[in-house]
Design a protein around this motif. Structure first.
Motif, short mmCIF file in Angstrom:
data_model
loop_
_atom_site.label_atom_id
_atom_site.label_comp_id
_atom_site.label_asym_id
_atom_site.label_seq_id
_atom_site.Cartn_x
_atom_site.Cartn_y
_atom_site.Cartn_z
N ALA A 405 0.82 -1.21 0.00
CA ALA A 405 0.00 0.00 0.00
C ALA A 405 0.85 1.27 0.00
CB ALA A 405 -0.93 0.00 1.21
N ASP A 406 2.11 1.15 0.44
CA ASP A 406 2.98 2.33 0.49
C ASP A 406 3.31 2.87 -0.90
OD1 ASP A 406 3.03 2.26 3.22
OD2 ASP A 406 4.92 1.15 3.37
N PHE A 407 3.15 2.05 -1.95
CA PHE A 407 3.42 2.55 -3.30
C PHE A 407 2.42 3.66 -3.69
CE2 PHE A 407 5.72 -1.51 -3.80
CZ PHE A 407 6.89 -1.03 -4.38
N GLY A 408 1.29 3.69 -3.03
CA GLY A 408 0.30 4.72 -3.33
C GLY A 408 0.50 5.99 -2.56
N ALA A 409 1.51 6.03 -1.67
CA ALA A 409 1.74 7.24 -0.85
C ALA A 409 3.23 7.56 -0.79
CB ALA A 409 1.18 7.02 0.55
N LEU A 410 3.83 7.69 -1.95
CA LEU A 410 5.27 7.97 -2.01
C LEU A 410 5.53 9.44 -1.66
CD1 LEU A 410 6.21 6.11 -5.32
CD2 LEU A 410 6.52 5.29 -2.98
N ALA A 411 6.38 9.66 -0.67
CA ALA A 411 6.73 11.02 -0.25
C ALA A 411 8.13 11.34 -0.75
CB ALA A 411 6.64 11.15 1.26
N MET A 412 8.27 11.52 -2.05
CA MET A 412 9.56 11.81 -2.66
C MET A 412 9.32 12.66 -3.90
SD MET A 412 10.27 8.00 -4.30
CE MET A 412 11.70 8.52 -5.23
N PRO A 413 10.31 13.46 -4.30
CA PRO A 413 10.13 14.30 -5.49
C PRO A 413 9.75 13.46 -6.71
CG PRO A 413 12.12 14.92 -4.31
CD PRO A 413 11.63 13.66 -3.67
N SER A 414 8.81 13.94 -7.48
CA SER A 414 8.38 13.21 -8.67
C SER A 414 9.38 13.43 -9.80
CB SER A 414 6.99 13.69 -9.11
OG SER A 414 7.02 15.08 -9.38
N VAL A 415 9.36 12.50 -10.75
CA VAL A 415 10.24 12.61 -11.91
C VAL A 415 9.65 13.63 -12.88
CG1 VAL A 415 11.26 11.36 -13.85
CG2 VAL A 415 10.98 10.21 -11.63
N PRO A 416 10.42 14.62 -13.30
CA PRO A 416 9.89 15.62 -14.25
C PRO A 416 9.45 14.97 -15.56
CG PRO A 416 11.98 16.35 -13.29
CD PRO A 416 11.80 14.93 -12.89
N VAL A 417 8.45 15.58 -16.19
CA VAL A 417 7.91 15.05 -17.44
C VAL A 417 9.00 14.92 -18.52
CG1 VAL A 417 6.29 15.48 -19.34
CG2 VAL A 417 5.57 15.80 -16.96
N PRO A 418 9.88 15.92 -18.72
CA PRO A 418 10.93 15.76 -19.74
C PRO A 418 11.83 14.55 -19.47
CG PRO A 418 10.75 18.06 -19.11
CD PRO A 418 9.91 17.28 -18.14
N ALA A 419 12.11 14.28 -18.19
CA ALA A 419 12.94 13.12 -17.86
C ALA A 419 12.21 11.82 -18.21
CB ALA A 419 13.33 13.14 -16.39
N LEU A 420 10.89 11.77 -17.95
CA LEU A 420 10.11 10.59 -18.33
C LEU A 420 10.13 10.40 -19.85
CD1 LEU A 420 7.01 10.99 -15.98
CD2 LEU A 420 8.79 9.23 -15.82
N ALA A 421 9.97 11.52 -20.58
CA ALA A 421 10.03 11.44 -22.04
C ALA A 421 11.41 10.98 -22.49
CB ALA A 421 9.70 12.80 -22.65
N GLY A 422 12.44 11.48 -21.82
CA GLY A 422 13.81 11.06 -22.16
C GLY A 422 14.03 9.59 -21.90
N MET A 423 13.47 9.06 -20.80
CA MET A 423 13.61 7.64 -20.50
C MET A 423 12.91 6.78 -21.54
SD MET A 423 13.45 7.21 -16.34
CE MET A 423 12.41 8.57 -15.87
N LEU A 424 11.74 7.20 -21.98
CA LEU A 424 11.04 6.46 -23.03
C LEU A 424 11.83 6.49 -24.34
CD1 LEU A 424 7.33 7.55 -22.41
CD2 LEU A 424 8.33 5.28 -22.01
#
Length: 477
Positions: A405-424
């Motif tokens: 259940a902890d995967f639904g409440a992550l308290a950490m900075p999110s990955v920026p959208v450009p970085a997600l696009a770069g990973m894809l």
């Protein structure tokens, strides 16, 4: 100067302009001066250190090449080993051993005051030390003849694209390219530019952007098991993009100058076992350890248990090469255990499966195996990234007692959208390279498709780059 900073590209533009108009010998002298300027920009005090190491190995190599007495040849090799490993030991490991001794003394009831040495680690010392050692060892083994031109040898040691973080080049590969005249070709310049573009995307669009999330979790003593798992997945991507990004830029810059540096990464996270992983990850180091340490220890020639011992020693020392801390030793031990266990279960098999075609059933099985082995690799990265042994124990315990259940409440900075696009985009790039077995899989595409590919890459770099680039992770090694 960081490859990800404008300062470097201004420097390289000046170097390239001079290089284009100079004859061969003048090119080499100019590149040597430029390499020393590049290294001196980090800390000018260490120019004397690299010059001293260069001089010792040049003189040792020249004398060894003219010597036939086995005892004297061994003595000369010992001079090179003691000089290079001695410098590495003092600057990189002396403080570690002193601190470890103090901690052990206090633990057994013999109080000792900590000694503050204040030794600064010269950037890149682990890389150029291994590079010069391979030169003298190859001469000792009579696999290589000594370089007669001292300034050419100095350029081999200090060549600025790969000086700070590799790849660790062999003299038999790089010295002939230095000695022979080189011609500038538009095709090589274009290929080098593409490598630089891909490397910059890996570094400043992906690695630097996901670094805050990783740092936040590994700096949080109360991180949950889910946060630790996600942060470790992200660190696996970060260290791959950071280090392979550096290698891509180094190879690209060198290629534009007419040099061919070795490939250092071959889609390592597509590996299905530890042997294949080390055929794909940090190839210049893994082959160096194989050729100069594992084989020197006896390799697989002394029976099963001797082979396991040699694997363990090689990987533990390889882990210690990464840094003067016990977590790197533990990471090396973990890698040695994986290799030994894999060898015990399967024997020797060819490592990389890059470019191999699969049927649907085999492909699905391979995807599942890759996904599973990636988790094994990631636990190794937890050992690598952890700040202390206590953190390793704590984080391991939280992973083992994970609450989904902890995967639904992550308290950490999110990955920026450009970085997600770069990973894809990077995943698509690596899949193309893997499927075709060729890093230039795009070269046969029609011009409009290649133009679209370059446009997407330039757009990602222009609009997705982080505004606060950081030093490459492997600079600390």
């Amino acid at each position: 100067m960081l490859f990800s900073q404008l300062q470097f590209w201004v420097f390289f533009a000046g170097v390239f302009a001079l290089y284009a108009v100079l004859p061969h010998r003048a090119q080499n002298r100019m590149l040597l001066v430029a390499s020393y300027i590049f290294y001196g920009a980090w800390d000018w005090r260490f120019l004397g250190l690299i010059a001293f190491s260069t001089l010792v190995d040049y003189l040792v190599g020249a004398r060894m090449g003219a010597e036939n007495d086995p005892r004297r040849r061994k003595l000369l090799l010992s001079v090179s080993l003691l000089t290079n490993l001695g410098l590495l030991g003092v600057f990189k490991y002396l403080g570690f051993f002193v601190d470890s001794f103090v901690a052990l003394s206090n633990a057994v009831g013999l109080p000792a005051d900590p000694v503050v040495l204040g030794i600064v680690l010269p950037v890149g010392i682990s890389f150029y030390t291994f590079q010069t050692l391979s030169y003298t060892i190859d001469i000792y083994r009579r696999d290589l003849k000594p370089c007669r031109d001292f300034l050419d040898f100095a350029l081999f040691v200090a060549f600025f694209p790969q000086l700070v973080a590799g790849p660790i080049e062999r003299a038999r590969n790089l010295l002939p390219e230095i000695a022979q005249p080189r011609q500038l070709h538009w095709d090589a310049i274009g290929r080098g530019a593409v490598l630089c573009l891909v490397g910059l995307i890996k570094k400043i669009v992906i690695a630097d952007a996901i670094s805050p999330g990783v740092d936040a979790v590994y700096g949080n003593p109360n991180a949950t098991g889910a946060e630790i798992i996600v942060a470790t997945w992200l660190f696996a991507i970060q260290i791959y993009c950071d280090f392979s990004g550096y290698t891509d830029i180094a190879r690209g810059v060198a290629k534009m100058l007419g040099f061919g540096l070795m490939r250092n990464f071959a889609q390592p996270y597509f590996a299905t076992n530890p042997q294949e992983f080390w055929h794909r990850w940090h190839i210049s180091l893994s082959t160096w350890l194989r050729d100069y340490l594992y084989i020197s220890l006896g390799g697989n020639r002394g029976g099963r248990w001797h082979t396991y011992r040699n694997l363990m020693l090689t990987m533990v020392l390889g882990g210690f090469w990464h840094g003067a801390a016990w977590n790197f030793v533990l990471w090396g031990f973990y890698q040695g255990m994986l290799l030994s266990l894999h060898r015990a279960l399967t024997g020797r098999r060819k490592g990389s499966k890059e470019g191999r075609r699969h049927g649907l059933g085999e492909l699905l099985l391979r995807i599942a195996t890759v996904a599973l082995f990636f988790q094994v690799v990631c636990y190794g990265w937890l050992l690598f990234r952890a700040q202390s042994f206590e953190q390793i124990v704590t984080f391991t315990g939280r992973i083992l007692t994970l609450n989904p259940a902890d995967f639904g409440a992550l308290a950490m900075p999110s990955v920026p959208v450009p970085a997600l696009a770069g990973m894809l985009a990077l995943l698509a790039w690596d899949l193309g390279t893997e499927a075709r077995g060729n890093v230039r899989f795009y070269a046969t595409w029609p011009l409009p498709f290649r133009a679209a590919l370059y446009a997407v890459a330039i757009y990602l770099l222009a609009f997705g780059a982080t505004t606060t680039p950081s030093a490459f992770i492997y600079f600390q090694f």
